[in-house]
Design an enzyme around this catalytic site. Structure first.
Site, PDB file in Angstrom:
ATOM      1  N   GLU A  17      70.435  52.842  -8.722  1.00 12.02           N
ATOM      2  CA  GLU A  17      70.535  51.286  -8.374  1.00 12.02           C
ATOM      3  C   GLU A  17      70.553  51.077  -6.871  1.00 12.02           C
ATOM      4  O   GLU A  17      71.165  51.693  -6.182  1.00 12.02           O
ATOM      5  CB  GLU A  17      71.791  50.625  -8.969  1.00 12.02           C
ATOM      6  CG  GLU A  17      71.912  49.109  -8.988  1.00 12.02           C
ATOM      7  CD  GLU A  17      72.677  48.462  -9.714  1.00 12.02           C
ATOM      8  OE1 GLU A  17      73.495  48.980 -10.692  1.00 12.02           O
ATOM      9  OE2 GLU A  17      73.444  47.405  -9.355  1.00 12.02           O
TER      10      GLU A  17
ATOM     11  N   ASP B  70      70.812  47.740  -4.484  1.00  9.23           N
ATOM     12  CA  ASP B  70      70.943  46.537  -4.609  1.00  9.23           C
ATOM     13  C   ASP B  70      70.844  45.440  -3.241  1.00  9.23           C
ATOM     14  O   ASP B  70      71.449  45.833  -2.285  1.00  9.23           O
ATOM     15  CB  ASP B  70      72.693  46.204  -5.107  1.00  9.23           C
ATOM     16  CG  ASP B  70      73.045  46.552  -6.200  1.00  9.23           C
ATOM     17  OD1 ASP B  70      72.156  46.415  -7.185  1.00  9.23           O
ATOM     18  OD2 ASP B  70      73.974  47.083  -6.588  1.00  9.23           O
TER      19      ASP B  70
ATOM     20  N   GLU C 127      72.275  41.485  -3.082  1.00 12.96           N
ATOM     21  CA  GLU C 127      73.106  40.496  -3.544  1.00 12.96           C
ATOM     22  C   GLU C 127      73.352  39.465  -2.564  1.00 12.96           C
ATOM     23  O   GLU C 127      73.730  39.876  -1.524  1.00 12.96           O
ATOM     24  CB  GLU C 127      74.244  40.855  -4.298  1.00 12.96           C
ATOM     25  CG  GLU C 127      74.082  42.012  -5.332  1.00 12.96           C
ATOM     26  CD  GLU C 127      75.201  42.252  -6.230  1.00 12.96           C
ATOM     27  OE1 GLU C 127      74.898  42.505  -7.313  1.00 12.96           O
ATOM     28  OE2 GLU C 127      76.450  41.914  -5.820  1.00 12.96           O
TER      29      GLU C 127
END
Ligand SMILES: *[C@@H]1O[C@H](CO)[C@@H](O)[C@H](O)[C@H]1NC(C)=O
Length: 264
Positions: A75, A77, A79
Site C-alpha cells: 500500500e 498512502d 491521506e
C-alpha cells in the site's frame, strides 16, 4: 473519469460530473464515499488533481492511495487530514510492504489545498516509490531489497479515493471533532492521469515507450534538482518522520532508515 474509475460506496454521495471531467466525494453523518480504479497495476505513475474539503474540515480525511488485496498487502498512502478553518491540513503518507506499514511521514503543504486543485502523484517503479506534490517530490522510498528491506513488486495494486470521518484521531490527534452542522463535506478530484503496467490474468502489460507518453517513468530516478527540492520540503514542511522516532522502535529503527537518509 467514467472510463477508468468507478464509485464503489457512499450511496449517491460520490458523483461524476461535467461529462466525466470531475468526480466529487461527499461525507455526512451517515456515510462517506469512495471510488476505485477499474484496473489493477504493477508499477505506474499516477497523477490526481484534488481540491480538499473547504472551510472547517476538522475530523475529515480525504485519501488517494494504491493498495493490493489480501492479508500481506502492499500500500502507498496519501491521506489529507482536515482541520478547523484557517488551520493547516496535514498530508499523512505511509508505505506498506507485505502487510507491514509503520512508515509514516507527515507534511504541511506550502499552499492552501482547499482553495484550488493541486496535483498529487505517486511514481512506483522497480527502483523506487516517489510521492510528489505539484511535481515536487516530498518522499522517496528506495528499493533496498538487496539489503533486506521488503519492496512492493509482486502484488498488483488498485487506486482508491475516499472521503470519510475520523474525528477520533485526525485533527490534533482527535481533540477537534467534526462539526456536523457544516455537512455535507465535499472533496473534488479531476484530471486523473496514469501511465502504468496493467495487470490482467496474472500478467502485467506495460505500455510501449511510444504510447501513453512513453514509459520513461519506468526507469525514472530522482534528478539532482528533484533531490534538492525534496530536501527543501523535508526541511521546511515535514512535521513527522518515523525514522526520527526511535521511541517507537525499541528494537532499533527500521533498516531503511539506517541504510540511507534519502530512502526515508
Ligand atoms: C491543525 O491545526 C493545528 C494548529 O495549527 C496543528 O497543530 C495541526 O497539525 C493541524 N493539523 C491537524 C491534522 O491536526
Amino acid at each position: 473519469m467514467y472510463q477508468d474509475l468507478s464509485i464503489t460506496w457512499g450511496d449517491g454521495r460520490g458523483q461524476v460530473q461535467n461529462n466525466g471531467q470531475l468526480m466529487t466525494l461527499s461525507l455526512d453523518k451517515a456515510s462517506g464515499s469512495g471510488f476505485q480504479s477499474n484496473n489493477q497495476f504493477l508499477y505506474g505513475r499516477f497523477d490526481m488533481q484534488i481540491k480538499l474539503v473547504p472551510g472547517n474540515s476538522a475530523g475529515t480525511v480525504t485519501t488517494c492511495y494504491l493498495k493490493s488485496d489480501g492479508s500481506t498487502w502492499d500500500e502507498i498512502d496519501m491521506e489529507f487530514l482536515g482541520n478547523s478553518t484557517g488551520e493547516p491540513y496535514v498530508l499523512h503518507t505511509n508505505i506498506f510492504s507485505q502487510g507491514k506499514g509503520n512508515r509514516e511521514q507527515q507534511f504541511y503543504l506550502w499552499f492552501d489545498p482547499r482553495a484550488d486543485f493541486h496535483t498529487y502523484s505517486v511514481l512506483w517503479n522497480p527502483s523506487h516509490i516517489v510521492i510528489s506534490v505539484d511535481g515536487t517530490p516530498i518522499r522517496e522510498y528506495k528499493n533496498l531489497e538487496g539489503a533486506g528491506v521488503p519492496y512492493p513488486k509482486t502484488q498488483a495494486m488498485r487506486l482508491y479515493g475516499t472521503l470519510w470521518d475520523a474525528e477520533d484521531w485526525a485533527t490534533r490527534g482527535g481533540l477537534v471533532k467534526t462539526d456536523w452542522s457544516k455537512a455535507p463535506f465535499t472533496a473534488s478530484f479531476r484530471n486523473y492521469n496514469y501511465r502504468a503496467c496493467v495487470w490482467s490474468n496474472g500478467a502485467s502489460s506495460c505500455p510501449s515507450s511510444s504510447s501513453r507518453g512513453g514509459s520513461s517513468w519506468y526507469n525514472e530516478k530522482l534528478s539532482t534538482a528533484g533531490q534538492s527540492r525534496m530536501k527543501w520540503v523535508q526541511q521546511n514542511y515535514m512535521i513527522y518522520n518515523y525514522c526520527n522516532d526511535p521511541k517507537r522502535f525499541p528494537q532499533g529503527l527500521p533498516l531503511e532508515c539506517t541504510l540511507s537518509s534519502k530512502s526515508s
